[in-house]
Design a protein around this motif. Sequence first.
Motif, PDB file in Angstrom:
ATOM      1  N   UNK A 171      -4.682  -6.947   0.230  1.00  0.00           N
ATOM      2  CA  UNK A 171      -5.779  -6.009   0.428  1.00  0.00           C
ATOM      3  C   UNK A 171      -7.101  -6.714   0.163  1.00  0.00           C
ATOM      4  N   UNK A 172      -7.027  -7.766  -0.662  1.00  0.00           N
ATOM      5  CA  UNK A 172      -8.225  -8.469  -1.120  1.00  0.00           C
ATOM      6  C   UNK A 172      -8.554  -9.612  -0.171  1.00  0.00           C
TER       7      UNK A 172
ATOM      8  N   UNK B 120      -4.679  -2.824  -9.871  1.00  0.00           N
ATOM      9  CA  UNK B 120      -5.959  -3.170  -9.238  1.00  0.00           C
ATOM     10  C   UNK B 120      -7.148  -2.516  -9.926  1.00  0.00           C
ATOM     11  N   UNK B 224     -11.462  -1.570  -3.078  1.00  0.00           N
ATOM     12  CA  UNK B 224     -10.290  -2.227  -2.469  1.00  0.00           C
ATOM     13  C   UNK B 224      -9.268  -1.199  -2.040  1.00  0.00           C
ATOM     14  N   UNK B 292      -1.004   3.479  -1.321  1.00  0.00           N
ATOM     15  CA  UNK B 292      -0.731   2.316  -0.462  1.00  0.00           C
ATOM     16  C   UNK B 292      -0.385   2.748   0.949  1.00  0.00           C
ATOM     17  N   UNK B 295      -3.651   3.192   2.562  1.00  0.00           N
ATOM     18  CA  UNK B 295      -4.339   1.915   2.793  1.00  0.00           C
ATOM     19  C   UNK B 295      -3.730   1.150   3.968  1.00  0.00           C
ATOM     20  N   UNK B 300       3.518   0.374   4.067  1.00  0.00           N
ATOM     21  CA  UNK B 300       4.050   1.060   2.891  1.00  0.00           C
ATOM     22  C   UNK B 300       4.303   2.519   3.225  1.00  0.00           C
TER      23      UNK B 300
END
Lengths: 206, 354
Positions: A171-172, B120, B224, B292, B295, B300
């Motif tokens: 993701x980064x 995170x 993020x 997730x 995202x 996922x």
Amino acid sequence: MSERRDDKAWLPWAIWLGGLMPAAMLALRGFTGDLGANPVAEALNACGELAIKVLLLCLACTPLRIVFGWTWQMRARKHLGLLAFTYASLHFGIYVGLDKVGALSSILADIVERPFIIVGLTAFLLLVPLAVTSTKSAIKKLGGKRWNRLHQLVYVVAVLAMVHFVMRAKKDTTEAYAHGAVLALLLGVRVVDRVRRRSRARTVTA
Amino acid sequence: MAKPGDDVPIRSSEITSEKDYASRPKPGVPPDPEPDLGFNPARRRFIRNAALAVGGATAFGGALLAITKRRGGAPPPELSALPALSVAETPSARALASVALASNDTPTPLEDITTYNNFYEFGLGKEDPAFMAGTLRPRPWTLKITGEAHKPEEIGIDDLTRLFPLEERIYRMRCVEAWSMVIPWLGFPLGKLIERAQPTSRAKYVAFKTLHDPEQMPGQRTQVLPWPYVEGLRIDEAMHPLAILSVGLYGRTLPNQNGAPIRLVVPWKYGFKGIKSIVEIRLVEEEPPTTWNRAAPSEYGFYANVNPEVDHPRWSQASERRIGELSRRSTLPFNGYAEQVAHLYEGLDLRRHF
């Protein structure tokens, strides 16, 4: 006279001794159990990152000449390229030997199914002919023009390495894009220089 | 590209300096002798080059190490300072303590469990949470149980552990990134807490939410992921006796970097389902969004059951590296808990509902 010709003789030594320091540190940390909970992943990522960073340093030599007129770093270019290849080889070696523990079927499945592996592997394989033809005798054999054309492959390698870097991120992607931006700058300087030289050549001949 | 013969202008940097031109070798004229400096000029050159090589190597190597440096600085807070927890030694608790554990599933060292985390909210690196999670204040802490419940309530973290006796559960933990650990958790069945809230007939799913406070969780200052982190289970999954809320590991209170003060552990699912630092559990009728999945929906799924047959686009799920081991292990369906949980998914296409 001879002193003048030799006054950069130390440069390759500095590059190889200094350039292999991170590898030595990784080995030392590996043997002392200081690579964290997942040492294989740590070493794999570190060598991949070093390969990309050293490749960017290698690609910075020509822009430094174009922009500042420096020439001393041109002698470092070949060694930086070979150092980048060394780290790419370590990265590939750790992937095959430690991450996949030599499991051929698993590696083949990765190659067929995972684009990010295909891209990385292609970049590595394209580096091999460049490393092999890095000697003076190879330049002579191929002829400067053909050698130059072959070594323009390094631009393809660099772009593929960046794509590999971006694709691998979960993701980064910031770090990967930052490296990509540096590459874009280094290639951009070359393009601008070429365009300007061509237009100047045209006005001269006109 | 200039071709040979093209009239390319010579740049000033390419012009030989007058000094160099004057000292060029001339046929028939011997070059100037080396100036006598009192000792062998070859030796002098060697010393000069050696010094430059060592100096250059130090500078270059140091620079490379600096630009690839990971993490240094202050070590993570001492874990032995965390309060010890007492465990219920009832037969039913003991029965599930090491269910489906194989003889080669030895618990992963505490140091690895507490320094290799995906959290995170405290940074993207695996070691970041161990260094960064000191800003989290796990006490006082209130957990809210709400939604489709006859008895919604808010419970303080220490009241929770008084209400529900703690059990030890030694579970395999399989991360979606193809590594795994064995973790001796302390916690209690999630089902017991849900039962206490008395779900209505409309409660089909359970939605979980992490604390949202960028002051305590600096990683939430960057987008993020959409914050706060949310997760969800089907209610029958949540009621399964193996699904627990954990408040500790290795006999002690949960370290911040592992999701203090309370986190979800569902051993047959990938690790990212184990939402950390939970502030709210909501019983709902519709399938809740999960972080997730939002995202990267193609990577996922909602279920996220460990499945060696369904690969992640970037890595195979067929095998895994157990932290602390060099070779790889085969990944087991439902992370080795198929006997206990496979019946929950009868008739469900696990390739589609990954």
